[in-house]
Design an enzyme around this catalytic site. Structure first.
Site, PDB file in Angstrom:
ATOM      1  N   HIS A  52       0.842  -1.200   0.000  1.00  0.00           N
ATOM      2  CA  HIS A  52       0.000   0.000   0.000  1.00  0.00           C
ATOM      3  C   HIS A  52       0.872   1.242   0.000  1.00  0.00           C
ATOM      4  O   HIS A  52       2.089   1.158   0.135  1.00  0.00           O
ATOM      5  CB  HIS A  52      -1.009  -0.022   1.150  1.00  0.00           C
ATOM      6  CG  HIS A  52      -0.427   0.120   2.515  1.00  0.00           C
ATOM      7  ND1 HIS A  52       0.352  -0.851   3.101  1.00  0.00           N
ATOM      8  CD2 HIS A  52      -0.495   1.132   3.420  1.00  0.00           C
ATOM      9  CE1 HIS A  52       0.714  -0.452   4.311  1.00  0.00           C
ATOM     10  NE2 HIS A  52       0.220   0.755   4.522  1.00  0.00           N
ATOM     11  N   HIS A  54       1.433   3.994   1.887  1.00  0.00           N
ATOM     12  CA  HIS A  54       1.982   4.789   2.991  1.00  0.00           C
ATOM     13  C   HIS A  54       3.514   4.891   2.919  1.00  0.00           C
ATOM     14  O   HIS A  54       4.188   3.935   2.547  1.00  0.00           O
ATOM     15  CB  HIS A  54       1.548   4.203   4.334  1.00  0.00           C
ATOM     16  CG  HIS A  54       0.098   4.463   4.638  1.00  0.00           C
ATOM     17  ND1 HIS A  54      -0.627   3.711   5.527  1.00  0.00           N
ATOM     18  CD2 HIS A  54      -0.751   5.401   4.157  1.00  0.00           C
ATOM     19  CE1 HIS A  54      -1.871   4.176   5.579  1.00  0.00           C
ATOM     20  NE2 HIS A  54      -1.972   5.194   4.750  1.00  0.00           N
ATOM     21  N   ASP A  56       5.878   4.838   5.070  1.00  0.00           N
ATOM     22  CA  ASP A  56       6.733   3.899   5.807  1.00  0.00           C
ATOM     23  C   ASP A  56       6.816   2.537   5.107  1.00  0.00           C
ATOM     24  O   ASP A  56       7.473   1.610   5.593  1.00  0.00           O
ATOM     25  CB  ASP A  56       6.271   3.738   7.272  1.00  0.00           C
ATOM     26  CG  ASP A  56       4.891   3.125   7.412  1.00  0.00           C
ATOM     27  OD1 ASP A  56       3.968   3.567   6.695  1.00  0.00           O
ATOM     28  OD2 ASP A  56       4.722   2.209   8.236  1.00  0.00           O
ATOM     29  N   HIS A  57       6.158   2.415   3.945  1.00  0.00           N
ATOM     30  CA  HIS A  57       6.219   1.184   3.140  1.00  0.00           C
ATOM     31  C   HIS A  57       6.819   1.444   1.759  1.00  0.00           C
ATOM     32  O   HIS A  57       7.086   0.502   1.021  1.00  0.00           O
ATOM     33  CB  HIS A  57       4.816   0.582   2.982  1.00  0.00           C
ATOM     34  CG  HIS A  57       4.190   0.222   4.298  1.00  0.00           C
ATOM     35  ND1 HIS A  57       3.924  -1.074   4.675  1.00  0.00           N
ATOM     36  CD2 HIS A  57       3.815   0.999   5.349  1.00  0.00           C
ATOM     37  CE1 HIS A  57       3.403  -1.067   5.891  1.00  0.00           C
ATOM     38  NE2 HIS A  57       3.324   0.175   6.323  1.00  0.00           N
ATOM     39  N   HIS A 108      -7.391  -0.742   5.574  1.00  0.00           N
ATOM     40  CA  HIS A 108      -6.374   0.203   6.060  1.00  0.00           C
ATOM     41  C   HIS A 108      -6.202   1.315   5.025  1.00  0.00           C
ATOM     42  O   HIS A 108      -6.259   2.496   5.353  1.00  0.00           O
ATOM     43  CB  HIS A 108      -5.080  -0.564   6.298  1.00  0.00           C
ATOM     44  CG  HIS A 108      -3.921   0.274   6.746  1.00  0.00           C
ATOM     45  ND1 HIS A 108      -3.887   0.877   7.976  1.00  0.00           N
ATOM     46  CD2 HIS A 108      -2.754   0.618   6.124  1.00  0.00           C
ATOM     47  CE1 HIS A 108      -2.731   1.548   8.098  1.00  0.00           C
ATOM     48  NE2 HIS A 108      -2.040   1.405   6.985  1.00  0.00           N
ATOM     49  N   ASP A 130      -0.204  -3.762   6.318  1.00  0.00           N
ATOM     50  CA  ASP A 130      -0.840  -3.237   7.531  1.00  0.00           C
ATOM     51  C   ASP A 130      -2.304  -3.672   7.630  1.00  0.00           C
ATOM     52  O   ASP A 130      -3.153  -2.927   8.131  1.00  0.00           O
ATOM     53  CB  ASP A 130      -0.775  -1.697   7.548  1.00  0.00           C
ATOM     54  CG  ASP A 130       0.621  -1.170   7.829  1.00  0.00           C
ATOM     55  OD1 ASP A 130       1.521  -1.983   8.117  1.00  0.00           O
ATOM     56  OD2 ASP A 130       0.801   0.058   7.755  1.00  0.00           O
ATOM     57  N   HIS A 168       4.572  -4.442  11.009  1.00  0.00           N
ATOM     58  CA  HIS A 168       4.902  -3.710  12.235  1.00  0.00           C
ATOM     59  C   HIS A 168       5.008  -4.636  13.441  1.00  0.00           C
ATOM     60  O   HIS A 168       4.259  -5.612  13.557  1.00  0.00           O
ATOM     61  CB  HIS A 168       3.840  -2.643  12.550  1.00  0.00           C
ATOM     62  CG  HIS A 168       3.840  -1.495  11.598  1.00  0.00           C
ATOM     63  ND1 HIS A 168       4.668  -0.411  11.746  1.00  0.00           N
ATOM     64  CD2 HIS A 168       3.120  -1.274  10.471  1.00  0.00           C
ATOM     65  CE1 HIS A 168       4.451   0.446  10.748  1.00  0.00           C
ATOM     66  NE2 HIS A 168       3.515  -0.050   9.958  1.00  0.00           N
TER      67      HIS A 168
HETATM   68 FE    FE Z   1       2.700   0.957   8.160  1.00  0.00          FE
HETATM   69 ZN    ZN Z   2       0.106   1.762   6.516  1.00  0.00          ZN
END
Ligand code: FE
Ligand code: ZN
Length: 256
Positions: A52, A54, A56-57, A108, A130, A168
């Site tokens: 996805h 985001h 942080d990915h 998410h 996530d 995570h």
């Molecule tokens: Fe994340």
């Molecule tokens: Zn995420």
């Protein structure tokens, strides 16, 4: 095949899978942990899988692609740094001679996808970003509770021995909440002690398995009498208006 969770930021894992020669990574939010691991493991990066959009990915994609020339696969319906090989539910991705099935798991984010391979070292393997966490699930940023519940139900129907590689290290916080929801679940209590032991040695609690999650994760258990009773006790009117799953997610959102 070797499966390694590379820690990034405060609690992310970037999954690295390799066969001794070639490698894939999943959701590289940062580039340096990946580039360092490729040197350490002496493998060449073939592909990047993205679940996805985001940051942080996805934050490491450009730098890793530039350094390695790896092909990037990701969700067709989300904006991911180009060039992207777009994938959505029902598609396949073949990397390291392994065929991964792509599963749509909105909730998410709206276009979130997961990657499932029926046999890696004879065991099924799931990269779920996530969506499903050990003991919990992702927050509903773009999707509805109904979508997330359907996505989690799809994942929970995978074989029990499926390795669950989420992104995570939220397990201990999730299990604390899960114990609040199901104080009498003995398997949950045992699993919490086991995970506390791992974390006290700074070891990852992942991968989990689908069978384990079905036993201990309240978000996969919203059909069980104990979870239903507990959520009703917490907020019966919310359950009446929005259902057990949505009320459980709301409860977790404000739980400390
Ligand atoms: Fe994340
Ligand atoms: Zn995420």
């Amino acid at each position: 095949m070797k499966l390694i969770p590379l820690p990034a930021f405060s609690d992310n894992y970037i999954w690295l899978l390799h066969n001794g020669h070639h490698a894939v990574v999943v959701d590289p939010g940062a580039s340096q942990p990946v580039l360092d691991a490729l040197v350490r493991e002496q493998v060449q990066l073939e592909a990047i899988l993205v679940t996805h959009h985001h940051a942080d990915h996805t934050g490491g994609i450009d730098a890793i692609r530039q350094a390695t020339g790896a092909t990037v696969y990701g969700p067709a319906r989300e904006s991911i740094p180009a060039p992207l090989v777009k994938r959505s539910g029902g598609d396949a991705v073949t990397v390291l001679d392994l065929a991964f099935h792509v599963i749509d798991v909105p909730g998410h984010t709206a276009g979130h996808i997961a990657y499932y391979c029926p046999a890696v070292n004879l065991q099924p393997l799931l990269f779920c970003g996530d969506t499903l966490f050990s003991g919990g699930c992702g927050r509903l940023f773009e999707g509805t509770p109904e979508q997330m519940l359907a996505s989690l139900t799809t994942l929970s129907e995978l074989p029990n021995d499926t390795q669950v590689c989420c992104t995570h290290e939220y397990t201990l916080a999730n299990l604390k909440f899960a114990r609040e929801v199901e104080p009498d679940n003995q398997a949950l209590r045992d699993y919490q002690h086991y995970c506390q032991g791992l974390r006290s040695k700074a070891l990852p609690t992942l991968p989990s398995t689908v069978g384990q999650e079905r036993t201990i994760n309240p978000f996969l258990r919203t059909h069980t009498p104990s979870v239903i009773a507990s959520v009703l006790r917490y907020d019966a009117s919310a359950v009446e208006l929005h259902g057990v799953f949505a009320s459980l997610r709301e409860w977790k959102n404000i739980y400390r």
